[in-house]
Design an enzyme around this catalytic site. Structure first.
Site, mmCIF file in Angstrom:
data_model
loop_
_atom_site.group_PDB
_atom_site.id
_atom_site.type_symbol
_atom_site.label_atom_id
_atom_site.label_comp_id
_atom_site.label_asym_id
_atom_site.label_seq_id
_atom_site.Cartn_x
_atom_site.Cartn_y
_atom_site.Cartn_z
ATOM 1 N N PRO A 29 0.838 -1.205 0.000
ATOM 2 C CA PRO A 29 0.000 0.000 0.000
ATOM 3 C C PRO A 29 0.869 1.250 0.000
ATOM 4 O O PRO A 29 2.031 1.198 0.380
ATOM 5 C CB PRO A 29 -0.772 -0.118 1.318
ATOM 6 C CG PRO A 29 0.027 -1.023 2.181
ATOM 7 C CD PRO A 29 0.822 -1.924 1.284
ATOM 8 N N ARG A 50 0.090 1.658 -6.259
ATOM 9 C CA ARG A 50 -0.339 3.052 -6.175
ATOM 10 C C ARG A 50 0.738 3.918 -6.808
ATOM 11 O O ARG A 50 1.930 3.707 -6.580
ATOM 12 C CB ARG A 50 -0.571 3.494 -4.726
ATOM 13 C CG ARG A 50 -1.869 2.999 -4.101
ATOM 14 C CD ARG A 50 -3.112 3.611 -4.753
ATOM 15 N NE ARG A 50 -4.354 3.101 -4.175
ATOM 16 C CZ ARG A 50 -5.048 2.069 -4.632
ATOM 17 N NH1 ARG A 50 -4.621 1.407 -5.698
ATOM 18 N NH2 ARG A 50 -6.172 1.692 -4.062
ATOM 19 N N ASP A 79 0.104 0.494 -14.032
ATOM 20 C CA ASP A 79 -1.366 0.512 -14.037
ATOM 21 C C ASP A 79 -1.864 1.683 -13.195
ATOM 22 O O ASP A 79 -3.056 1.963 -13.155
ATOM 23 C CB ASP A 79 -1.904 -0.816 -13.473
ATOM 24 C CG ASP A 79 -3.418 -0.919 -13.588
ATOM 25 O OD1 ASP A 79 -3.948 -0.613 -14.688
ATOM 26 O OD2 ASP A 79 -4.083 -1.283 -12.596
ATOM 27 N N GLU A 95 -2.671 10.387 -11.405
ATOM 28 C CA GLU A 95 -3.753 9.760 -12.174
ATOM 29 C C GLU A 95 -5.123 10.361 -11.898
ATOM 30 O O GLU A 95 -6.014 10.284 -12.739
ATOM 31 C CB GLU A 95 -3.788 8.246 -11.935
ATOM 32 C CG GLU A 95 -4.254 7.845 -10.539
ATOM 33 C CD GLU A 95 -4.394 6.331 -10.394
ATOM 34 O OE1 GLU A 95 -3.452 5.610 -10.718
ATOM 35 O OE2 GLU A 95 -5.461 5.892 -9.939
ATOM 36 N N HIS A 98 -5.423 2.073 -14.538
ATOM 37 C CA HIS A 98 -5.901 1.527 -13.255
ATOM 38 C C HIS A 98 -7.020 0.492 -13.479
ATOM 39 O O HIS A 98 -8.136 0.652 -12.997
ATOM 40 C CB HIS A 98 -6.395 2.660 -12.342
ATOM 41 C CG HIS A 98 -6.311 2.302 -10.887
ATOM 42 N ND1 HIS A 98 -5.899 3.178 -9.918
ATOM 43 C CD2 HIS A 98 -6.580 1.147 -10.233
ATOM 44 C CE1 HIS A 98 -5.927 2.587 -8.742
ATOM 45 N NE2 HIS A 98 -6.345 1.347 -8.910
HETATM 46 P P1 NAI Z 1 -2.553 -6.478 1.582
HETATM 47 O O1 NAI Z 1 -2.843 -5.609 2.762
HETATM 48 O O2 NAI Z 1 -3.078 -7.884 1.565
HETATM 49 O O3 NAI Z 1 -0.956 -6.581 1.379
HETATM 50 C C1 NAI Z 1 -0.107 -5.483 1.426
HETATM 51 C C2 NAI Z 1 1.258 -5.986 1.943
HETATM 52 O O4 NAI Z 1 2.180 -4.928 1.816
HETATM 53 C C3 NAI Z 1 1.220 -6.405 3.415
HETATM 54 O O5 NAI Z 1 1.765 -7.689 3.569
HETATM 55 C C4 NAI Z 1 2.096 -5.346 4.101
HETATM 56 O O6 NAI Z 1 2.813 -5.853 5.218
HETATM 57 C C5 NAI Z 1 3.034 -4.966 2.964
HETATM 58 N N1 NAI Z 1 3.694 -3.678 3.125
HETATM 59 C C6 NAI Z 1 3.264 -2.557 3.770
HETATM 60 N N2 NAI Z 1 4.175 -1.580 3.653
HETATM 61 C C7 NAI Z 1 5.213 -2.102 2.921
HETATM 62 C C8 NAI Z 1 6.455 -1.577 2.474
HETATM 63 N N3 NAI Z 1 6.825 -0.310 2.739
HETATM 64 N N4 NAI Z 1 7.251 -2.391 1.745
HETATM 65 C C9 NAI Z 1 6.891 -3.660 1.466
HETATM 66 N N5 NAI Z 1 5.737 -4.209 1.880
HETATM 67 C C10 NAI Z 1 4.901 -3.428 2.591
HETATM 68 O O7 NAI Z 1 -3.039 -5.662 0.314
HETATM 69 P P2 NAI Z 1 -3.384 -6.223 -1.144
HETATM 70 O O8 NAI Z 1 -4.800 -6.605 -1.221
HETATM 71 O O9 NAI Z 1 -2.342 -7.228 -1.505
HETATM 72 O O10 NAI Z 1 -3.216 -4.902 -2.020
HETATM 73 C C11 NAI Z 1 -1.955 -4.293 -2.191
HETATM 74 C C12 NAI Z 1 -2.126 -2.962 -2.872
HETATM 75 O O11 NAI Z 1 -2.557 -3.165 -4.211
HETATM 76 C C13 NAI Z 1 -3.235 -2.061 -2.276
HETATM 77 O O12 NAI Z 1 -2.766 -1.336 -1.162
HETATM 78 C C14 NAI Z 1 -3.552 -1.157 -3.433
HETATM 79 O O13 NAI Z 1 -2.702 -0.030 -3.362
HETATM 80 C C15 NAI Z 1 -3.192 -1.981 -4.658
HETATM 81 N N6 NAI Z 1 -4.358 -2.362 -5.449
HETATM 82 C C16 NAI Z 1 -4.390 -2.030 -6.778
HETATM 83 C C17 NAI Z 1 -5.472 -2.361 -7.561
HETATM 84 C C18 NAI Z 1 -5.506 -2.037 -9.025
HETATM 85 O O14 NAI Z 1 -6.593 -2.061 -9.628
HETATM 86 N N7 NAI Z 1 -4.393 -1.760 -9.662
HETATM 87 C C19 NAI Z 1 -6.649 -3.040 -6.989
HETATM 88 C C20 NAI Z 1 -6.478 -3.408 -5.603
HETATM 89 C C21 NAI Z 1 -5.383 -3.049 -4.867
#
Ligand code: NAI
Length: 329
Positions: free
Chosen positions: A206, A234, A258, A263, A295
């Site tokens: 995130p 992001r 993406d 954006e 996106h």
């Molecule tokens: P999640 O919460 O399951 O996983 C995020 C992981 O990132 C966690 O394991 C956390 O410990 C880790 N993390 C936090 N800060 C970090 C850092 N500085 N360095 C490395 N790892 C770190 O979230 P999920 O569902 O996997 O989503 C991840 C991201 O994907 C979302 O926050 C969102 O920004 C993005 N996303 C993009 C979409 C798109 O359409 N392109 C759709 C859905 C999510």
């Protein structure tokens, strides 16, 4: 319950109206993005439903509060667009949709990697012009390449699982390592080691104030020359200007985005009749080894169905119990 949707697209209406057959809420769809100027449109609603590029800063939240809004339901996983401290201070509860179909984003990540690697975006145009030459389309095998996954939560894990299927070595970096990542054969390393060893780096963490521009000039300099960088997470994670310089020098060999820092001004809109005013985005679009999608990682039938179901059930939970398991403020 009356819920006003901001930044609503036709597909939001399709999927939310369908899911709402089990909930019976009053849903109103507004095309306007949510920000301090548009917050007054929420008047009369108990809840607003917002998306990734709505600007829920302190001023916007105060305006929503004045208009009687109690709940904010984000129809997305990330919540970096919300000033959570202000929401808490105002007593506005914020819920989100964590972990809907992580495969949607993971599979899009692979689509980007394979497109860039095999130059399918260029081949498609070439063949349509009856140019069947292969010069310039040389790719590389994914098999036995090293891929660095930054953030091994739900999407990072799903991406790593697919990459293992291609025969890649998968390195992970996450401040909260998971057994699930180790179980599929991933290896955790320090960030600097990931940078120096990975042929492909994919971002799945995130955006937080701490990791804004995580991928900046010094980080890119630590990567392998010609690295492929993929950001489906992001936009603010990547310093765009630094990426452009690295593309010009060849330090970045391929870039797939993406998401993009600025954006909110452009994505999810048809601007094909207008002059693009963002010079960085325009410059990025000139590189043959840059692939940009607007996106759309989340944009599958399965994901939209789950987003609608989970968003409305979050609101029902708030309505009946005053709290929700997917609450972030
Ligand atoms: P999640 O919460 O399951 O996983 C995020 C992981 O990132 C966690 O394991 C956390 O410990 C880790 N993390 C936090 N800060 C970090 C850092 N500085 N360095 C490395 N790892 C770190 O979230 P999920 O569902 O996997 O989503 C991840 C991201 O994907 C979302 O926050 C969102 O920004 C993005 N996303 C993009 C979409 C798109 O359409 N392109 C759709 C859905 C999510």
């Amino acid at each position: 319950m009356n819920v006003k949707f901001f930044s609503a697209q036709a597909y939001d209406k399709t999927f939310f109206d369908k899911a709402n057959q089990h909930f019976g809420f009053e849903l109103e769809y507004l095309e306007a993005p949510l920000n301090v100027q548009t917050a007054r449109l929420a008047a009369g609603a108990e809840a607003v439903c917002a998306f990734v590029n709505d600007q829920l800063d302190s001023a916007c939240l105060h305006a929503l509060h004045r208009h009687g809004v109690k709940w904010i339901a984000l129809r997305c996983a990330g919540f970096n667009q919300v000033d959570l401290d202000s929401a808490k201070a105002l007593g506005i509860k914020v819920v989100r949709v964590p972990g809907y179909s992580p495969e949607a984003v993971a599979e899009h990540t692979l689509a980007l990697i394979l497109t860039l690697n095999r130059h399918t975006h260029r081949a498609y145009n070439r063949v349509r012009e009856s140019n069947f030459q292969l010069n310039g389309l040389l790719g590389f095998n994914l098999h036995q390449k090293t891929v660095g996954v930054i953030g091994t939560g739900q999407i990072g894990l799903a991406t790593a699982r697919i990459l293992k299927g291609f025969g890649c070595q998968v390195l992970g970096y996450d401040p909260y390592p998971s057994d699930a990542f180790l179980a599929i054969g991933g290896t955790y390393v320090r960030l600097d080691e990931l940078y120096s060893r990975a042929d492909i780096i994919s971002l799945h963490c995130p955006l937080t104030p701490e990791n804004h521009h995580l991928i900046n000039g010094p980080a890119i300099a630590d990567m392998k020359r010609g690295v492929m960088l993929v950001n489906t997470s992001r936009g603010g994670l990547v310093d765009t200007r630094a990426a452009i310089l690295a593309l010009k020098s060849g330090q970045i060999g391929y870039l797939a985005l993406d998401v993009y820092e600025q954006e909110s001004e452009f994505f999810f809109r048809d601007l094909s009749d207008e002059i693009l005013t963002d010079d960085d985005l325009s410059r990025l679009m000139t590189f043959p080894n840059v692939l940009i999608t607007g996106h759309q990682g989340f944009f599958t039938e399965e994901a939209l169905t789950q987003i609608a179901e989970i968003t409305l059930s979050n609101l029902r939970e708030l309505n009946t119990t005053g709290a929700c398991c997917h609450q972030v403020a």
